[in-house]
Design a protein around this motif. Structure first.
Motif, PDB file in Angstrom:
ATOM      1  N   THR A   1      -4.319  11.028  -7.632  1.00 49.89           N
ATOM      2  CA  THR A   1      -4.502  12.201  -6.764  1.00 49.89           C
ATOM      3  C   THR A   1      -4.117  11.896  -5.318  1.00 49.89           C
ATOM      4  OG1 THR A   1      -6.815  11.615  -6.301  1.00 49.89           O
ATOM      5  CG2 THR A   1      -6.394  13.029  -8.216  1.00 49.89           C
ATOM      6  N   ILE A   2      -3.934  10.610  -4.987  1.00 50.08           N
ATOM      7  CA  ILE A   2      -3.665  10.198  -3.605  1.00 50.08           C
ATOM      8  C   ILE A   2      -2.164  10.233  -3.324  1.00 50.08           C
ATOM      9  CG2 ILE A   2      -3.803   8.279  -1.967  1.00 50.08           C
ATOM     10  CD1 ILE A   2      -6.401   7.457  -3.267  1.00 50.08           C
ATOM     11  N   GLN A   3      -1.785  10.917  -2.250  1.00 54.97           N
ATOM     12  CA  GLN A   3      -0.380  11.013  -1.850  1.00 54.97           C
ATOM     13  C   GLN A   3      -0.067   9.967  -0.787  1.00 54.97           C
ATOM     14  OE1 GLN A   3       1.624  13.198  -3.519  1.00 54.97           O
ATOM     15  NE2 GLN A   3      -0.250  13.572  -4.702  1.00 54.97           N
ATOM     16  N   SER A   4      -0.214   8.710  -1.156  1.00 51.55           N
ATOM     17  CA  SER A   4      -0.010   7.601  -0.233  1.00 51.55           C
ATOM     18  C   SER A   4       0.105   6.343  -1.077  1.00 51.55           C
ATOM     19  CB  SER A   4      -1.202   7.508   0.741  1.00 51.55           C
ATOM     20  OG  SER A   4      -0.832   6.894   1.953  1.00 51.55           O
ATOM     21  N   PRO A   5       0.606   5.238  -0.518  1.00 52.66           N
ATOM     22  CA  PRO A   5       0.694   4.004  -1.314  1.00 52.66           C
ATOM     23  C   PRO A   5      -0.669   3.588  -1.857  1.00 52.66           C
ATOM     24  CG  PRO A   5       1.943   3.787   0.719  1.00 52.66           C
ATOM     25  CD  PRO A   5       1.180   5.071   0.829  1.00 52.66           C
ATOM     26  N   THR A   6      -0.710   3.196  -3.142  1.00 54.48           N
ATOM     27  CA  THR A   6      -1.958   2.781  -3.773  1.00 54.48           C
ATOM     28  C   THR A   6      -1.820   1.385  -4.369  1.00 54.48           C
ATOM     29  OG1 THR A   6      -1.322   3.863  -5.849  1.00 54.48           O
ATOM     30  CG2 THR A   6      -2.684   5.134  -4.313  1.00 54.48           C
ATOM     31  N   THR A   7      -2.920   0.652  -4.316  1.00 58.43           N
ATOM     32  CA  THR A   7      -2.977  -0.716  -4.812  1.00 58.43           C
ATOM     33  C   THR A   7      -4.221  -0.864  -5.683  1.00 58.43           C
ATOM     34  OG1 THR A   7      -1.807  -1.613  -2.899  1.00 58.43           O
ATOM     35  CG2 THR A   7      -3.193  -3.142  -4.118  1.00 58.43           C
TER      36      THR A   7
ATOM     37  N   VAL B   1      -1.834  -3.740 -18.359  1.00 58.96           N
ATOM     38  CA  VAL B   1      -2.430  -2.446 -18.704  1.00 58.96           C
ATOM     39  C   VAL B   1      -2.216  -1.455 -17.566  1.00 58.96           C
ATOM     40  CG1 VAL B   1      -4.607  -1.231 -19.113  1.00 58.96           C
ATOM     41  CG2 VAL B   1      -4.149  -3.392 -20.283  1.00 58.96           C
ATOM     42  N   ALA B   2      -2.502  -1.912 -16.327  1.00 55.97           N
ATOM     43  CA  ALA B   2      -2.338  -1.037 -15.163  1.00 55.97           C
ATOM     44  C   ALA B   2      -0.881  -0.652 -14.960  1.00 55.97           C
ATOM     45  CB  ALA B   2      -2.880  -1.735 -13.915  1.00 55.97           C
ATOM     46  N   THR B   3       0.021  -1.590 -15.150  1.00 51.54           N
ATOM     47  CA  THR B   3       1.448  -1.323 -14.976  1.00 51.54           C
ATOM     48  C   THR B   3       1.942  -0.284 -15.974  1.00 51.54           C
ATOM     49  OG1 THR B   3       1.829  -3.562 -14.130  1.00 51.54           O
ATOM     50  CG2 THR B   3       3.744  -2.368 -14.959  1.00 51.54           C
ATOM     51  N   GLN B   4       1.473  -0.378 -17.198  1.00 49.16           N
ATOM     52  CA  GLN B   4       1.867   0.584 -18.220  1.00 49.16           C
ATOM     53  C   GLN B   4       1.392   1.995 -17.886  1.00 49.16           C
ATOM     54  OE1 GLN B   4       0.265  -1.183 -21.764  1.00 49.16           O
ATOM     55  NE2 GLN B   4       1.794  -2.821 -21.796  1.00 49.16           N
ATOM     56  N   GLU B   5       0.346   2.098 -17.054  1.00 49.17           N
ATOM     57  CA  GLU B   5      -0.167   3.405 -16.624  1.00 49.17           C
ATOM     58  C   GLU B   5       0.488   3.894 -15.336  1.00 49.17           C
ATOM     59  OE1 GLU B   5      -2.402   5.451 -18.290  1.00 49.17           O
ATOM     60  OE2 GLU B   5      -1.947   4.006 -19.883  1.00 49.17           O
ATOM     61  N   GLY B   6       1.365   3.069 -14.749  1.00 47.75           N
ATOM     62  CA  GLY B   6       2.094   3.489 -13.559  1.00 47.75           C
ATOM     63  C   GLY B   6       1.752   2.740 -12.293  1.00 47.75           C
ATOM     64  N   ALA B   7       0.827   1.776 -12.348  1.00 50.45           N
ATOM     65  CA  ALA B   7       0.485   0.995 -11.157  1.00 50.45           C
ATOM     66  C   ALA B   7       1.647   0.082 -10.765  1.00 50.45           C
ATOM     67  CB  ALA B   7      -0.769   0.163 -11.406  1.00 50.45           C
ATOM     68  N   GLU B   8       1.842  -0.077  -9.460  1.00 49.68           N
ATOM     69  CA  GLU B   8       2.928  -0.923  -8.970  1.00 49.68           C
ATOM     70  C   GLU B   8       2.443  -2.087  -8.114  1.00 49.68           C
ATOM     71  OE1 GLU B   8       6.546   1.063  -7.519  1.00 49.68           O
ATOM     72  OE2 GLU B   8       5.515   2.960  -7.900  1.00 49.68           O
ATOM     73  N   PHE B   9       1.344  -1.908  -7.395  1.00 47.94           N
ATOM     74  CA  PHE B   9       0.914  -2.919  -6.436  1.00 47.94           C
ATOM     75  C   PHE B   9      -0.491  -3.397  -6.773  1.00 47.94           C
ATOM     76  CE2 PHE B   9       3.721   0.136  -4.248  1.00 47.94           C
ATOM     77  CZ  PHE B   9       4.794  -0.714  -4.003  1.00 47.94           C
ATOM     78  N   PHE B  10      -0.704  -4.717  -6.553  1.00 51.26           N
ATOM     79  CA  PHE B  10      -1.955  -5.333  -6.968  1.00 51.26           C
ATOM     80  C   PHE B  10      -2.551  -6.207  -5.859  1.00 51.26           C
ATOM     81  CE2 PHE B  10       0.351  -4.497 -10.872  1.00 51.26           C
ATOM     82  CZ  PHE B  10      -0.633  -3.902 -11.655  1.00 51.26           C
ATOM     83  N   ALA B  11      -3.853  -6.416  -5.987  1.00 52.09           N
ATOM     84  CA  ALA B  11      -4.568  -7.362  -5.146  1.00 52.09           C
ATOM     85  C   ALA B  11      -5.502  -8.159  -6.040  1.00 52.09           C
ATOM     86  CB  ALA B  11      -5.370  -6.630  -4.065  1.00 52.09           C
TER      87      ALA B  11
END
Length: 364
Positions: free
Chosen positions: A258-264, A335-345
């Motif tokens: 829902t966030i229109q900004s970079p997400t990690t 798992v997160a990448t398969q859902e569309g996540a790109e950046f991690f911490a």
């Protein structure tokens, strides 16, 4: 012709028996008998989807024994480093612990990964006059954020401390707001005003959220980087279990869309030791040392790939330990990448055996 058909039936029957026998064997041997067997399963089925894992991580002031060596080992996998943390004294003045400052000075003086950004993390913890601490102080946040004049002064204090320490960015980690929508409204105004001032000062802004944050009800400003803490599914105050699992990660990634900004998405190292209602946090190294000292075998939880073992201590008390290693983190990232996540911490430096430096070896 009848003999031929009989042979065909017999042949098919034999194939069916072989398949059933193989499945039974796999069921009986999966996966608690061997950590290595589970490692191969993960590396073979999902790890090849990420060729090179990069992330930002935290240095914490209370545990820096192995942080320097871990940071050197990580090399270019680290995209930025957050220095944890600036908090408040008994007079509600912001300050940076000496350990945080000295670690940052060490990195700068030795030019360790000098090309990435350094953030100063701000938390709503407060030292009391009697020497105790008030952690995740919600009343403090109300005092700082509810009034426009207070917010303005707080922002000025944050920016001044960040510039004085020569950090590149500001990381806001204000927790325990929970379902207080009025305070959330003040928080959103604070982030909007902070970001505007930080832009003028050429400072980056990063904002952390707990999993319970009501993001769907917040009108967050675009511009800052927003980070979801994908952990604490199980921990202090809960039954034994992983800090995160597959279903939880999927839920968190979907929530952030829902966030229109970079997400990690932040994952956690280490784990916990449960003994009835007593829960003790452990680093990966501490968990491994404990397992070895009691000569126990660990198995992997299927839905999280956390390592699990049980032991009985010297007083006869039963314990259950869950902790993450490189395979765990690799699995959850995939798992997160398969859902569309790109950046991690990854939370955090210190006490990691091989959770960081082997993250991309499974991909080879």
């Amino acid at each position: 012709m009848k003999n031929k058909n009989l042979y065909i039936v017999l042949f098919v029957g034999i194939l069916v028996m072989i398949v059933i026998g193989t499945l039974i064997y796999r069921e009986r041997s999966n996966p608690n008998d061997s950590i290595n067997a589970s490692d191969k399963l993960i590396s073979g089925e999902v790890s090849d989807q990420i060729s090179q894992k990069q992330f930002y991580t935290w240095n914490v002031y209370w545990d820096q024994d192995s942080s320097q060596s871990e940071l050197l080992t990580l090399g270019e996998q680290v995209t930025s480093l957050s220095h944890f943390a600036a908090y408040f004294d008994s007079e509600t003045n912001l300050f940076i612990p000496d350990n945080v400052t000295s670690f940052y000075e060490y990195i700068l003086s030795n030019e360790i990964n000098s090309d990435y950004d350094h953030y100063l993390t701000f938390v709503n913890d407060k030292m009391n006059s009697d020497g105790s601490s008030s952690l995740k102080d919600k009343a403090l946040l109300k005092e700082l954020l509810s009034k426009g004049t207070n917010r303005k002064q707080h922002i000025e204090d944050i920016v001044e401390l960040t510039q004085k320490g020569q950090f590149d960015g500001i990381e806001v980690d204000y927790e325990a707001i929970k379902d207080d929508l009025e305070l959330w409204d003040s928080f959103v105004l604070f982030i909007q005003e902070l970001y505007a001032v930080a832009q003028d000062k050429n400072l980056k802004v990063r904002v952390l959220f707990e999993p319970s944050a009501p993001l769907e009800a917040l009108d967050l400003p675009t511009g800052p980087e927003y980070v979801m803490m994908c952990y604490n599914l199980f921990g202090i105050g809960t039954d034994p279990g992983p800090k995160a699992n597959k279903d939880f990660i999927i839920k968190m990634v979907q929530k952030m869309k829902t966030i229109q900004s970079p997400t990690t998405f932040a994952l956690a190292t280490g784990g916990f030791d449960w003994q009835d209602d007593t829960v003790v946090a452990l680093t990966e190294v501490q968990a491994e040392e404990l397992r070895i000292s009691y000569d126990e075998e660990a198995y992997r939880d299927e839905n999280s790939q956390y390592l699990v073992f049980n032991y009985t201590d010297e007083s006869g008390q039963e314990h259950e330990v869950w902790y993450a290693d490189s395979v765990t983190l690799d699995f959850l990232m995939n798992v997160a990448t398969q859902e569309g996540a790109e950046f991690f911490a990854l939370w955090r430096l210190g006490g990691n055996n091989h959770s960081f430096d082997e993250l991309d070896k499974n991909d080879e």
